[in-house]
Write an enzyme that holds these catalytic residues in place. Structure first.
Site, PDB file in Angstrom:
ATOM      1  N   LYS A   1       0.807  -1.220   0.000  1.00  0.00           N
ATOM      2  CA  LYS A   1       0.000   0.000   0.000  1.00  0.00           C
ATOM      3  C   LYS A   1       0.842   1.273   0.000  1.00  0.00           C
ATOM      4  CE  LYS A   1      -4.396  -1.600   1.838  1.00  0.00           C
ATOM      5  NZ  LYS A   1      -5.387  -1.501   2.907  1.00  0.00           N
ATOM      6  N   LYS A  13      -4.617 -10.311  -6.364  1.00  0.00           N
ATOM      7  CA  LYS A  13      -5.937 -10.607  -5.783  1.00  0.00           C
ATOM      8  C   LYS A  13      -6.968  -9.574  -6.234  1.00  0.00           C
ATOM      9  CE  LYS A  13      -5.570  -7.844  -1.705  1.00  0.00           C
ATOM     10  NZ  LYS A  13      -5.916  -7.456  -0.418  1.00  0.00           N
ATOM     11  N   LYS A  26     -10.460  -4.151  -3.488  1.00  0.00           N
ATOM     12  CA  LYS A  26     -11.338  -2.984  -3.387  1.00  0.00           C
ATOM     13  C   LYS A  26     -10.669  -1.717  -3.863  1.00  0.00           C
ATOM     14  CE  LYS A  26     -13.660  -3.638   0.975  1.00  0.00           C
ATOM     15  NZ  LYS A  26     -13.090  -3.583   2.303  1.00  0.00           N
TER      16      LYS A  26
HETATM   17  P1  TYM Z   1     -10.848  -5.755   3.898  1.00  0.00           P
HETATM   18  O1  TYM Z   1     -11.911  -4.754   4.151  1.00  0.00           O
HETATM   19  O2  TYM Z   1      -9.760  -5.413   2.934  1.00  0.00           O
HETATM   20  O3  TYM Z   1     -11.484  -7.113   3.400  1.00  0.00           O
HETATM   21  C1  TYM Z   1     -12.575  -7.720   4.075  1.00  0.00           C
HETATM   22  C2  TYM Z   1     -12.425  -9.236   4.055  1.00  0.00           C
HETATM   23  O4  TYM Z   1     -12.403  -9.710   2.701  1.00  0.00           O
HETATM   24  C3  TYM Z   1     -11.272 -10.559   2.503  1.00  0.00           C
HETATM   25  N1  TYM Z   1     -10.813 -10.405   1.107  1.00  0.00           N
HETATM   26  C4  TYM Z   1     -10.677 -11.426   0.237  1.00  0.00           C
HETATM   27  N2  TYM Z   1     -10.903 -12.742   0.357  1.00  0.00           N
HETATM   28  C5  TYM Z   1     -10.677 -13.521  -0.737  1.00  0.00           C
HETATM   29  N3  TYM Z   1     -10.248 -13.019  -1.930  1.00  0.00           N
HETATM   30  C6  TYM Z   1     -10.007 -11.694  -2.090  1.00  0.00           C
HETATM   31  N4  TYM Z   1      -9.598 -11.216  -3.247  1.00  0.00           N
HETATM   32  C7  TYM Z   1     -10.224 -10.832  -0.974  1.00  0.00           C
HETATM   33  N5  TYM Z   1     -10.091  -9.488  -0.786  1.00  0.00           N
HETATM   34  C8  TYM Z   1     -10.455  -9.258   0.494  1.00  0.00           C
HETATM   35  C9  TYM Z   1     -10.240 -10.041   3.503  1.00  0.00           C
HETATM   36  O5  TYM Z   1      -9.260 -11.014   3.774  1.00  0.00           O
HETATM   37  C10 TYM Z   1     -11.119  -9.718   4.699  1.00  0.00           C
HETATM   38  O6  TYM Z   1     -11.369 -10.887   5.450  1.00  0.00           O
HETATM   39  N6  TYM Z   1      -7.838  -5.427   7.854  1.00  0.00           N
HETATM   40  C11 TYM Z   1      -9.074  -5.972   7.398  1.00  0.00           C
HETATM   41  C12 TYM Z   1     -10.266  -5.552   8.210  1.00  0.00           C
HETATM   42  C13 TYM Z   1     -10.132  -5.751   9.687  1.00  0.00           C
HETATM   43  C14 TYM Z   1     -10.263  -6.993  10.379  1.00  0.00           C
HETATM   44  C15 TYM Z   1     -10.116  -6.673  11.743  1.00  0.00           C
HETATM   45  C16 TYM Z   1     -10.489  -8.307   9.925  1.00  0.00           C
HETATM   46  C17 TYM Z   1      -9.911  -4.793  10.618  1.00  0.00           C
HETATM   47  N7  TYM Z   1      -9.902  -5.344  11.863  1.00  0.00           N
HETATM   48  C18 TYM Z   1     -10.181  -7.672  12.699  1.00  0.00           C
HETATM   49  C19 TYM Z   1     -10.544  -9.303  10.923  1.00  0.00           C
HETATM   50  C20 TYM Z   1     -10.399  -8.983  12.282  1.00  0.00           C
HETATM   51  C21 TYM Z   1      -9.325  -5.491   5.969  1.00  0.00           C
HETATM   52  O7  TYM Z   1      -8.857  -4.473   5.557  1.00  0.00           O
HETATM   53  O8  TYM Z   1     -10.217  -6.225   5.282  1.00  0.00           O
END
Ligand code: TYM
Length: 334
Positions: free
Chosen positions: A120, A201, A204
């Site tokens: 990032k 991957k 978003k």
């Molecule tokens: P975020 O918002 O980027 O993504 C949300 C969830 O989606 C999963 N994900 C994917 N899974 C499979 N293939 C993909 N291409 C893909 N892109 C995203 C992510 O792994 C995630 O599970 N840091 C985290 C949010 C967070 C969090 C937490 C998660 C903050 N605190 C505590 C678990 C526990 C994030 O940015 O996810």
């Protein structure tokens, strides 16, 4: 502290209210959440992590809208507020307070190693301290609720590892403050890849909308994006290491239809990419149609969404307050 810990599973996960929620988020995370909330031995807490979203610049008006949109999407995908708790991270100040304390027990070198931070911050002349510190806030989210399991996609694995390291460090120093959380990563859907580059991957934050299928994309857009998805050399509909693009499409097909990849391969023996892509688009459209219908109804009732989020926040307040108060006492702050 012990009565704050459970004999059953406590599931916690979060999603950022930024960018467009896509099929990767749904298959890698939300669909797992929905399955888990049906288990009577699990208590599920799902969070809209707005404090994580502001680690990169956000327009305040859009962010406010995105928070409610994400709440509506969680519910439309099947999160049931009578079974799970849904809330907004910034509504509970304990997250920031615990993150600050954990910061003081985290080494710069540990955060420097985080691959998501490297990706990032790459090619940026400047970035916030928040972006660097992001994994510590995530550790606070998880540890605050004495979480036993964290369902996430593959990209969050390293953040859960640092959470576990911090947990063990604090527990050794202060005699068992936190529950050690386990990641829950569904092998098949852990890493849904981009439609225009199967080596990256689905993301978003991708500048190219044709790289992902948004959960609210119309059937026409879904058909168009799948039609344009890159394929591999050759014309066989077969999964394999040397065929990352078709493997990804087959993986998506299997996940949205709950079928085995081998079964789908058999169906398309002797067919070309055209027929396969038409059928895949139809399968994705059928999967998303009921979600979109529910979403459109839910997003029209913003007050109801706000109420669900406020109720969720009030419900889990005692857990967060108890953990934080124990931590403060342990480190000499109260
Ligand atoms: P975020 O918002 O980027 O993504 C949300 C969830 O989606 C999963 N994900 C994917 N899974 C499979 N293939 C993909 N291409 C893909 N892109 C995203 C992510 O792994 C995630 O599970 N840091 C985290 C949010 C967070 C969090 C937490 C998660 C903050 N605190 C505590 C678990 C526990 C994030 O940015 O996810």
């Amino acid at each position: 502290m012990d009565q704050n810990k459970l004999n059953t599973k406590r599931i916690f996960s979060g999603i950022q209210p930024s960018g467009v929620l896509h099929l990767g988020n749904y298959l890698g995370a939300i669909s797992q959440f929905v399955k888990l909330q049906g288990d009577t031995n699990s208590e599920c807490i799902f969070c809209i992590v707005d404090l994580h979203a502001i680690t990169v610049p956000q327009d305040p008006k859009i962010l406010r809208e995105k928070i409610l949109e994400l709440a509506a999407l969680y519910l439309a995908c099947g999160i049931d507020p009578t079974k799970s708790t849904l809330f907004v991270q910034s509504s509970r100040p304990e997250h920031s307070e615990l993150a600050w304390i954990l910061n003081c027990f985290t080494n710069m070198g540990e955060l420097n190693r985080m691959t998501q931070f490297k990706e990032k911050s790459e090619n940026k002349s400047n970035y916030s301290v928040g972006l660097f510190d992001y994994p510590v806030l995530m550790a606070a989210d998880i540890l605050l609720y004495q979480t036993t399991h964290v369902p996430v996609g593959e990209d969050q694995k390293q953040h859960i590892e640092i959470t576990r390291d911090l947990c063990e460090r604090m527990n050794n120093k202060y005699n068992g403050l936190f529950t050690l959380p386990e990641p829950m990563i569904n092998k098949q859907t852990a890493r849904i890849m981009s439609l225009d580059d199967p080596n990256n991957k689905m993301s978003k934050s991708s500048p190219s909308p044709s790289s992902y299928i948004g959960l609210t994309d119309s059937p026409e857009i879904i058909r168009e994006k799948i039609k344009r998805a890159v394929t591999d050399s050759g014309s066989e509909i077969k999964s394999g290491e040397d065929k990352p693009a078709i493997s990804n499409l087959l993986n998506i097909f299997a996940a949205v239809t709950d079928r085995e990849i081998a079964d789908i391969e058999k169906d398309f023996e002797g067919n070309g990419y055209g027929e396969f892509k038409d059928a895949l688009a139809q399968a994705v459209i059928s999967k998303l149609a009921p979600i979109q219908e529910k979403y459109n109804k839910l997003i029209a009732g913003k007050d109801e969404l706000r109420k669900i989020l406020a109720d969720g926040s009030a419900k889990i307040a005692p857990i967060a307050q108890k953990t934080l108060s124990e931590v403060k006492k342990s480190v000499g702050l109260g």
